[in-house]
Scaffold this active site. Structure first.
Site, PDB file in Angstrom:
ATOM      1  N   LYS A 218       0.715  -1.373   0.086  1.00  0.00           N
ATOM      2  CA  LYS A 218      -0.021  -0.006   0.094  1.00  0.00           C
ATOM      3  C   LYS A 218       0.785   1.134   0.194  1.00  0.00           C
ATOM      4  CE  LYS A 218      -4.216  -2.134   1.186  1.00  0.00           C
ATOM      5  NZ  LYS A 218      -5.505  -2.068   1.470  1.00  0.00           N
TER       6      LYS A 218
ATOM      7  N   LYS B 161     -11.778  -4.276  -2.567  1.00  0.00           N
ATOM      8  CA  LYS B 161     -12.839  -3.277  -2.603  1.00  0.00           C
ATOM      9  C   LYS B 161     -12.376  -1.916  -2.924  1.00  0.00           C
ATOM     10  CE  LYS B 161     -13.716  -3.768   2.163  1.00  0.00           C
ATOM     11  NZ  LYS B 161     -12.437  -3.447   2.762  1.00  0.00           N
TER      12      LYS B 161
ATOM     13  N   LYS C 149      -5.466 -10.110  -5.828  1.00  0.00           N
ATOM     14  CA  LYS C 149      -6.764 -10.592  -5.171  1.00  0.00           C
ATOM     15  C   LYS C 149      -7.526  -9.479  -5.339  1.00  0.00           C
ATOM     16  CE  LYS C 149      -6.486  -8.284  -0.601  1.00  0.00           C
ATOM     17  NZ  LYS C 149      -7.403  -8.100   0.353  1.00  0.00           N
TER      18      LYS C 149
END
Ligand code: AQP
Length: 340
Positions: A120, A204, A201
């Site tokens: 991230k 959302k 993966k």
């Protein structure tokens, strides 16, 4: 029943990976109906809104998504008689203080090794202290409820391991304070992959994309996304995540949606074509999500009832977490105020 804790971040709309890898199992793992009131609440679930602030976000979206996720968890089958559901920031003072106390036990070296932090923060111009510290807040969420089991998808494995390390180090330094939790993984759906890029993966926070199915997508859209899933130029339907990531992902989804094993799913499609597999997966996913969507529509029409459940959940969460925080305060040597 083991004491269970798990959470979900309101960083976007709930996607199929969250549902198959987590929510479905949270619902199934609740104490049986009619469990004595004293035992109910051994399953604790949380919308972890403080975690959603660790990456750039819009405040209005955070509020909307927090309510939407909580409503969707209830619509999915979390039952306030059998579980405790709350919003993390509603008991944010307790979770934040616990994090501060644990910050002095966790080390910079171990936080730097977290792959989610590396992923991230990669390519970002500036990275918040919150993103770096996220796993310690997650450890607090888990440890404050004397948790024994943390049902998670595969992506959270490293964070639960870190929670165990921090808890054991704290116990060794300050005396027995925490239960040592362990992660549990679902028999299927532990890692649902992006339909357009099955080596990544499903997530959302990527926004609406053809590779990500949202639980509230309408049935036509769900079917369209699944039928457009990337596969390979072969014709063989078998489970092999290395050689056939797209097909394996569809088999994972089929197993999760029909509550069958991967072996059963693979043999069901033996000799069939990719097109047949996609149609069957789309039908199974739509059938799994239809009752959830219907219940969501009912609950959204009654926001006062959702507020009541969440207020009750926050009160019960504070009652459970406060004694654990008091144990920590005593252990680390904080002076108790004379009047409480
Ligand atoms: N693709 C997935 N397959 C299986 N399980 C998954 N989970 C998430 N994605 C998948 C599981 O869902 C639970 C809640 O996840 P989270 O919201 O706390 O955080 P996450 O794992 O980072 O989920 P996302 O959707 O990928 O969010 P963003 O995009 O914000 O990072 C967890 O139990 C998780 O394992």
């Amino acid at each position: 029943m083991a004491r269970v804790f798990s959470g979900i971040k309101p960083t976007g709309e709930m996607q199929l990976g969250n549902f198959c890898g987590a929510i479905q199992h949270w619902v199934a793992g609740q104490p049986a109906p009619g469990t004595p009131a004293a035992d109910a609440g051994d399953a604790v679930f949380c919308v972890v809104d403080l975690h959603a602030m660790t990456v750039p976000y819009d405040p209005a979206d955070l509020r909307r998504l927090t309510r939407e996720l909580a409503t969707l968890l209830l619509a999915s089958g979390l039952d306030e008689q059998r579980s405790l559901l709350f919003i993390q920031s509603h008991v944010g003072g307790i979770h934040s203080e616990c994090t501060w106390l644990l910050n002095n036990t966790a080390t910079i070296g171990e936080l730097r090794r977290m792959t989610q932090f590396k992923d991230k923060s990669q390519g970002q111009e500036s990275v918040s202290v919150g993103l770096f510290n996220y796993p310690v807040l997650m450890a607090s969420d888990i440890l404050l409820y004397d948790t024994e089991e943390v049902p998670v998808g595969d992506d959270q494995r490293q964070h639960v391991e870190l929670t165990r390390d921090i808890a054991m180090r704290f116990n060794a330094r300050f005396g027995e304070t925490f239960m040592i939790p362990r992660a549990t993984y679902p028999p299927s759906g532990a890692r649902i992959m992006d339909l357009q890029n099955p080596t990544k993966k499903m997530s959302k926070s990527g926004g609406d994309s053809p590779g990500c199915v949202f639980v509230l997508d309408d049935p036509k859209r769900i079917a369209k996304k699944i039928k457009s899933a990337v596969t390979d130029s072969d014709t063989d339907i078998r489970y092999d995540t290395e050689a056939k990531p797209g097909i394996s992902n569809l088999l994972d989804l089929y197993a999760a949606a029909t509550k069958s094993t991967l072996g059963e799913a693979a043999s069901h499609f033996d000799g069939q074509r990719y097109g047949d597999l996609k149609v069957a997966v789309a039908d199974a996913v739509v059938a799994m999500l239809e009752p959830v969507q219907a219940r969501y529509a009912e609950l959204s029409a009654d926001p006062a009832e959702v507020d009541r459940i969440l207020a009750h959940g926050a009160q019960r969460a504070a009652e459970r977490a406060t004694p654990v925080l008091d144990r920590m305060r005593d252990a680390v040597g904080l002076l108790r105020p004379a009047i409480r």
